[in-house]
Design a protein around this motif. Structure first.
Motif, PDB file in Angstrom:
ATOM      1  N   ILE A   1       0.845  -1.197   0.000  1.00 42.08           N
ATOM      2  CA  ILE A   1       0.000   0.000   0.000  1.00 42.08           C
ATOM      3  C   ILE A   1       0.876   1.240   0.000  1.00 42.08           C
ATOM      4  O   ILE A   1       1.583   1.520   0.980  1.00 42.08           O
ATOM      5  N   ASP A   2       0.877   1.958  -1.117  1.00 43.43           N
ATOM      6  CA  ASP A   2       1.601   3.235  -1.235  1.00 43.43           C
ATOM      7  C   ASP A   2       3.101   3.107  -0.993  1.00 43.43           C
ATOM      8  O   ASP A   2       3.772   4.102  -0.717  1.00 43.43           O
ATOM      9  N   ALA A   3       3.631   1.892  -1.065  1.00 42.35           N
ATOM     10  CA  ALA A   3       5.071   1.664  -0.896  1.00 42.35           C
ATOM     11  C   ALA A   3       5.605   2.247   0.410  1.00 42.35           C
ATOM     12  O   ALA A   3       6.730   2.734   0.481  1.00 42.35           O
ATOM     13  N   ASP A   4       4.770   2.229   1.449  1.00 38.72           N
ATOM     14  CA  ASP A   4       5.228   2.657   2.774  1.00 38.72           C
ATOM     15  C   ASP A   4       4.469   1.861   3.823  1.00 38.72           C
ATOM     16  O   ASP A   4       3.799   0.871   3.507  1.00 38.72           O
ATOM     17  N   PHE A   5       4.571   2.297   5.092  1.00 41.77           N
ATOM     18  CA  PHE A   5       3.968   1.532   6.183  1.00 41.77           C
ATOM     19  C   PHE A   5       2.987   2.372   6.994  1.00 41.77           C
ATOM     20  O   PHE A   5       2.743   2.084   8.166  1.00 41.77           O
ATOM     21  N   HIS A   6       2.382   3.402   6.385  1.00 43.91           N
ATOM     22  CA  HIS A   6       1.527   4.292   7.165  1.00 43.91           C
ATOM     23  C   HIS A   6       0.259   3.604   7.655  1.00 43.91           C
ATOM     24  O   HIS A   6      -0.362   4.069   8.621  1.00 43.91           O
TER      25      HIS A   6
END
Length: 480
Positions: free
Chosen positions: A206-211
């Motif tokens: 998801i969105d290339a991050d871990f938010h």
């Protein structure tokens, strides 16, 4: 790692880094797969498609030949236009523990199966999927198109749990002369040379991050609880394996998925309780008392009741009396008596609780149903933003002294905190001593104690939840 991809994410107060736990989780997963299927898997889609240089090195050390993630992670790794088609081939990454091949899924195709086709006629969905695959084939040379879904929960949205769509898709792919299906291991069996990936971005599907799993106050509080529990476990080298199993259950990503505001489920309170239950189990297995903050829900109630939040700054006179009518008029208020939670017979000691701020301090007022007397004390369990325990040893009338309880069982006086008990108990706690910054989420609860043990908690069933004031607080309170 979460802030590596999103430096703007507010971090948890308690740092959490446990690569040894990650290694143990993956090793157990590989062993379980071999036990069930009779063969150790050669590769995997990590939890949430989450990868980083550390994850790849850890996997290589366990003999994993390939990992998979999302195409956006590759784009961030290469700083390349997504239309370049770089994700239509595996990449090689060298680590100190071995070499791993990385596959990056086609986000559009994967999400069409995961989120779109369930609303389509099955035949139309199959036709659309094949046309998109063929378009990739026309635009790129010998592409290897990875289609990977994170989880199985899309099928409940399909007709007959996806049966007609899957039957149609597999049949169409089997008959297609220009499309060949394979697996990552099948691709690697060709023994071709794949390009080296010079740098791997840390991110998820998801969105290339871990938010989705960190940054929100609820998620961060869950990380804090997990971190504190693990610290207690590590301090016990004789800890039973069952305690570690309980912790590992709480380390799963889906607990954090449902906290915060990104995803809704009516079962959120249940998931919240189950997560805290695994952490409670760690302490119970160790034979330790369970920290009170594990009894308090992580997720906030939908909306505070009228009067529960302060409406303006307070300037109370610290004399143990209601000096004038307006002294606590702007405070938040909880009626405690009659809400349960007392362990002794009778109405309960705390009748009403008032709370509010000035620019530097938190002010508390407790009205008792009867004089608690010198044999009883008061404990303040400070849950957010930092876990602290404050105690008043004796609720005798007159000035009271607050001590901070230390982890080693000792105490430290807090001379900067002031209080007095006469008709009511009034306390002033400097925000700096509580490690509270403007805008922080604040939560706490109170316990009447006797012989070192709690006999009543207030409020019952939850904590007081506030937001520390910033410069705009007073102005907002007077705005129409």
């Amino acid at each position: 790692m979460a802030r590596r991809a999103r430096p703007d994410l507010p971090p948890p107060r308690e740092p959490f880094a446990a690569p040894e736990d990650a290694r143990r989780q993956l090793a157990r997963a590989l062993a379980r797969h071999a036990e069930v299927f009779g063969e150790t898997p050669r590769g995997c889609w990590p939890s949430e498609g989450g990868v980083s240089p550390e994850v790849v090195e850890l996997a290589a050390g366990l003999g994993v030949a390939w990992l998979a993630s999302d195409e956006a992670v590759l784009q961030r790794s290469l700083d390349r236009d997504p239309r370049s088609g770089a994700h239509y081939r595996p990449w090689r990454m060298e680590t100190r523990t071995g070499s791993v091949r990385l596959f990056f899924r086609d986000h559009e195709l994967s999400d069409r199966i995961g989120f779109v086709y369930q609303r389509w006629n099955a035949a139309d969905a199959v036709a659309d999927f094949l046309e998109r695959v063929r378009r990739i084939g026309r635009e790129h040379s010998r592409p290897i198109v990875s289609v990977i879904l994170d989880g199985e929960n899309c099928w409940e949205g399909y007709e007959q749990d996806g049966g007609p769509f899957l039957d149609g898709l597999y049949d169409a792919l089997a008959r297609a002369p220009d499309i060949r299906t394979t697996t990552p291991s099948g691709v690697l069996a060709r023994n071709e040379t794949w390009p080296a990936l010079p740098r791997l971005h840390s991110g998820s599907w998801i969105d290339a991050d871990f938010h989705i799993w960190a940054g929100h106050p609820e998620k961060n509080r869950a990380w804090d609880l997990l971190s504190r529990t693990r610290r207690r476990l590590v301090a016990r080298p004789d800890a039973p394996e069952d305690a570690w199993r309980a912790l590992m259950k709480a380390e799963g990503s889906d607990w954090f998925w449902w906290l915060g505001e990104e995803h809704y489920t009516s079962d959120k309170p249940l998931f919240d309780a189950l997560f805290r239950g695994h952490l409670r189990a760690v302490h119970e297995i160790l034979g330790e008392s369970v920290p009170l903050d594990l009894d308090v829900p992580i997720s906030s109630p939908a909306k505070p009741e009228r009067g529960e939040e302060p409406v303006a700054f307070l300037t109370p006179v610290l004399d143990g009396r209601q000096t004038h009518y307006y002294e606590w008029q702007a405070a938040g208020h909880r009626r405690v008596a009659g809400t349960g939670g007392a362990m002794h017979a009778g109405e309960g000691w705390i009748r009403d609780l008032y709370y509010g701020f000035d620019r530097r301090s938190l002010h508390l007022r407790l009205d008792f149903s009867a004089a608690p007397g010198p044999a009883r004390g008061l404990r303040i369990e400070w849950l957010e933003p930092t876990a602290l325990r404050l105690e008043i040893a004796s609720l005798a009338t007159g000035p009271v002294a607050l001590d901070r309880m230390l982890q080693d069982g000792g105490t430290r006086a807090l001379p900067e905190a002031r209080g007095i008990l006469e008709d009511v108990l009034e306390l002033t706690l400097p925000l700096e001593s509580l490690q509270v910054r403007p805008g922080d989420r604040v939560s706490f609860l109170l316990q009447v104690i006797q012989d070192g043990r709690p006999i009543e908690s207030a409020p019952a069933g939850d904590a007081v939840r506030l937001q520390a004031p910033d410069e705009s607080f007073d102005a907002a309170a007077w705005s129409p």
